[in-house]
Motif scaffolding. Structure first.
Motif, short mmCIF file in Angstrom:
data_model
loop_
_atom_site.label_atom_id
_atom_site.label_comp_id
_atom_site.label_asym_id
_atom_site.label_seq_id
_atom_site.Cartn_x
_atom_site.Cartn_y
_atom_site.Cartn_z
N MET A 35 0.84 -1.18 0.00
CA MET A 35 0.00 0.00 0.00
C MET A 35 0.89 1.25 0.00
O MET A 35 1.76 1.41 0.84
CB MET A 35 -0.90 -0.03 1.23
N ALA A 36 0.65 2.13 -0.91
CA ALA A 36 1.44 3.35 -1.01
C ALA A 36 0.95 4.39 -0.01
O ALA A 36 -0.24 4.54 0.22
CB ALA A 36 1.35 3.91 -2.42
N HIS A 37 1.88 5.11 0.58
CA HIS A 37 1.54 6.16 1.53
C HIS A 37 1.42 7.49 0.80
O HIS A 37 2.14 7.77 -0.14
CB HIS A 37 2.58 6.26 2.63
N LYS A 38 0.53 8.35 1.28
CA LYS A 38 0.29 9.64 0.65
C LYS A 38 1.01 10.78 1.36
O LYS A 38 0.80 11.93 1.05
CB LYS A 38 -1.21 9.93 0.62
N LYS A 39 1.87 10.47 2.32
CA LYS A 39 2.52 11.53 3.09
C LYS A 39 3.35 12.50 2.26
O LYS A 39 3.39 13.67 2.59
CB LYS A 39 3.35 10.93 4.22
N PRO A 40 4.01 12.09 1.20
CA PRO A 40 4.77 13.08 0.42
C PRO A 40 3.88 14.11 -0.27
O PRO A 40 4.37 15.14 -0.72
CB PRO A 40 5.52 12.25 -0.61
N HIS A 41 2.58 13.85 -0.32
CA HIS A 41 1.67 14.73 -1.05
C HIS A 41 0.86 15.64 -0.12
O HIS A 41 -0.10 16.26 -0.57
CB HIS A 41 0.72 13.90 -1.91
N LEU A 42 1.24 15.75 1.14
CA LEU A 42 0.52 16.61 2.08
C LEU A 42 0.87 18.07 1.82
O LEU A 42 2.00 18.40 1.47
CB LEU A 42 0.89 16.25 3.52
N PRO A 43 -0.09 18.98 2.02
CA PRO A 43 0.20 20.40 1.85
C PRO A 43 1.15 20.89 2.94
O PRO A 43 1.18 20.36 4.05
CB PRO A 43 -1.16 21.07 1.96
N THR A 44 1.92 21.91 2.62
CA THR A 44 2.86 22.48 3.58
C THR A 44 2.68 23.99 3.65
O THR A 44 2.13 24.61 2.75
CB THR A 44 4.32 22.17 3.20
N LYS A 45 3.17 24.56 4.75
CA LYS A 45 3.18 26.01 4.96
C LYS A 45 4.52 26.37 5.59
O LYS A 45 5.22 25.51 6.11
CB LYS A 45 2.06 26.44 5.90
N VAL A 46 4.85 27.66 5.59
CA VAL A 46 6.06 28.14 6.24
C VAL A 46 5.66 28.94 7.47
O VAL A 46 4.83 29.85 7.39
CB VAL A 46 6.90 29.01 5.28
N CYS A 47 6.26 28.61 8.60
CA CYS A 47 5.97 29.31 9.84
C CYS A 47 6.58 30.70 9.80
O CYS A 47 7.77 30.84 9.52
CB CYS A 47 6.54 28.51 11.01
N PRO A 48 5.80 31.75 10.09
CA PRO A 48 6.33 33.11 10.03
C PRO A 48 7.30 33.43 11.17
O PRO A 48 8.04 34.40 11.08
CB PRO A 48 5.08 33.99 10.13
N VAL A 49 7.32 32.64 12.23
CA VAL A 49 8.20 32.91 13.36
C VAL A 49 9.57 32.27 13.15
O VAL A 49 10.59 32.94 13.19
CB VAL A 49 7.58 32.41 14.69
N CYS A 50 9.60 30.95 12.91
CA CYS A 50 10.88 30.25 12.81
C CYS A 50 11.35 30.08 11.37
O CYS A 50 12.51 29.77 11.14
CB CYS A 50 10.80 28.90 13.51
#
Length: 52
Positions: free
Chosen positions: A1-16
């Motif tokens: 079964m293939a995992h979908k984790k590489p396809h999750l959306p990402t954001k950049v934290c404005p603090v760090c």
């Protein structure tokens, strides 16, 4: 079964300045999530290290 984790959306934290991925606990309010952690939420008035 293939995992979908590489396809999750990402954001950049404005603090760090680090990128963070979608989590199940943010499923209902992903559009409102701005910070990657509780620590960054507490330090949200600090300057992003890349802005120095």
């Amino acid at each position: 079964m293939a995992h979908k984790k590489p396809h999750l959306p990402t954001k950049v934290c404005p603090v760090c300045g680090l990128s963070f991925s979608w989590r199940k606990k943010w499923e209902k309010n992903w559009d409102d999530v701005k910070y990657c952690s509780e620590k960054c939420i507490r330090n949200k008035n600090t300057v992003n290290p890349s802005d120095r």
